[in-house]
Design a protein around this motif. Structure first.
Motif, short mmCIF file in Angstrom:
data_model
loop_
_atom_site.label_atom_id
_atom_site.label_comp_id
_atom_site.label_asym_id
_atom_site.label_seq_id
_atom_site.Cartn_x
_atom_site.Cartn_y
_atom_site.Cartn_z
N ALA A 1 0.69 -1.15 0.04
CA ALA A 1 -0.29 0.07 -0.13
C ALA A 1 0.80 1.30 -0.09
O ALA A 1 0.44 2.43 -0.71
N ASP B 1 -7.99 1.70 4.89
CA ASP B 1 -7.87 1.26 3.44
C ASP B 1 -7.42 0.23 3.27
O ASP B 1 -7.83 -0.90 2.56
N ILE B 2 -6.31 -0.39 3.92
CA ILE B 2 -5.37 -1.62 3.78
C ILE B 2 -6.48 -2.73 4.17
O ILE B 2 -6.46 -3.79 3.57
N ARG C 1 -6.87 6.26 8.64
CA ARG C 1 -7.25 6.02 7.35
C ARG C 1 -6.60 5.07 6.58
O ARG C 1 -7.03 4.38 5.73
N LEU C 2 -5.14 5.14 6.58
CA LEU C 2 -4.42 4.16 6.12
C LEU C 2 -4.67 2.60 6.48
O LEU C 2 -4.81 1.85 5.76
N ASP D 1 -13.79 -1.98 8.03
CA ASP D 1 -13.01 -0.90 8.63
C ASP D 1 -13.43 -0.73 10.03
O ASP D 1 -14.72 -0.63 10.51
N LEU E 1 -9.47 -2.89 4.30
CA LEU E 1 -10.53 -3.21 3.13
C LEU E 1 -10.29 -3.89 2.05
O LEU E 1 -10.82 -4.93 1.59
N LYS E 2 -9.03 -3.62 1.53
CA LYS E 2 -8.09 -4.46 0.58
C LYS E 2 -7.87 -5.75 0.70
O LYS E 2 -8.09 -6.56 -0.23
#
Length: 176
Positions: free
Chosen positions: A31, A154-155, A150-151, A163, A157-158
């Motif tokens: 990421a 995002d990771i 936030r980071l 979240d 969720l990938k």
């Protein structure tokens, strides 16, 4: 492999810590556009007693916690909310050591059960959180915490993990 997992508590073997740690660490580096094959991280899978000793020794807090981190170098930015400096590049023949993590089975299990979370998803989140600490991210200052949350979200969720902050969770209790 990016992670070198040392298992002191056999429950971690059954839980698949080696696979979870590798997946989380690779996702974090990818990421951030860093090649996972150029880095190494030591991960200690232990119990509450061991992590309490480590927490007392290194942070002066004689109590168990979920995950601890020891960065090999300080990459944290001076300015609140700024992105940390990138870790020096390594290569597969000579990987750059990012640092060490320790994670406690008992605390992770307690937190997962209390939050109604899948254990493997919670462990993945905590390892990811620890890896981000190794890479200079922190959550002491509000701007830094927002960036890190936030980071992480995002990771995760990938990786197919919800979240944790959308559920109202906060940054993991005490990491260092």
């Amino acid at each position: 492999m990016l992670t070198d997992t040392i298992v002191e508590d056999p429950r971690w073997e059954e839980a698949g810590l080696e696979t979870l740690a590798e997946r989380a660490a690779r996702a974090a580096l990818t990421a951030l556009e860093l090649s996972p094959d150029g880095y190494e991280i030591a991960v200690l899978g232990c119990d509450d007693s061991r992590i309490a000793d480590l927490n007392a020794e290194f942070r002066g807090k004689p109590a168990p916690t979920n995950v601890l981190s020891w960065p090999a170098e300080d990459l944290a930015p001076d300015d609140e909310g700024a992105t940390p400096e990138p870790a020096p590049e390594g290569d597969p023949e000579d990987p750059h050591a990012l640092g060490d993590l320790a994670i406690a089975f008992d605390t992770c299990l307690r937190e997962a059960e209390a939050g109604g979370l899948a254990f493997d998803a919670h462990v993945t989140h905590l390892v990811l959180h620890g890896v981000l600490h190794l890479l200079g991210y922190d959550h002491v200052r509000d701007g830094d915490a927002r960036l890190m949350e936030r980071l992480e979200a995002d990771i995760l969720l990938k990786l197919g993990i919800d979240d944790p902050y959308a559920r109202g969770d906060t940054i993991p209790e005490e990491t260092g």
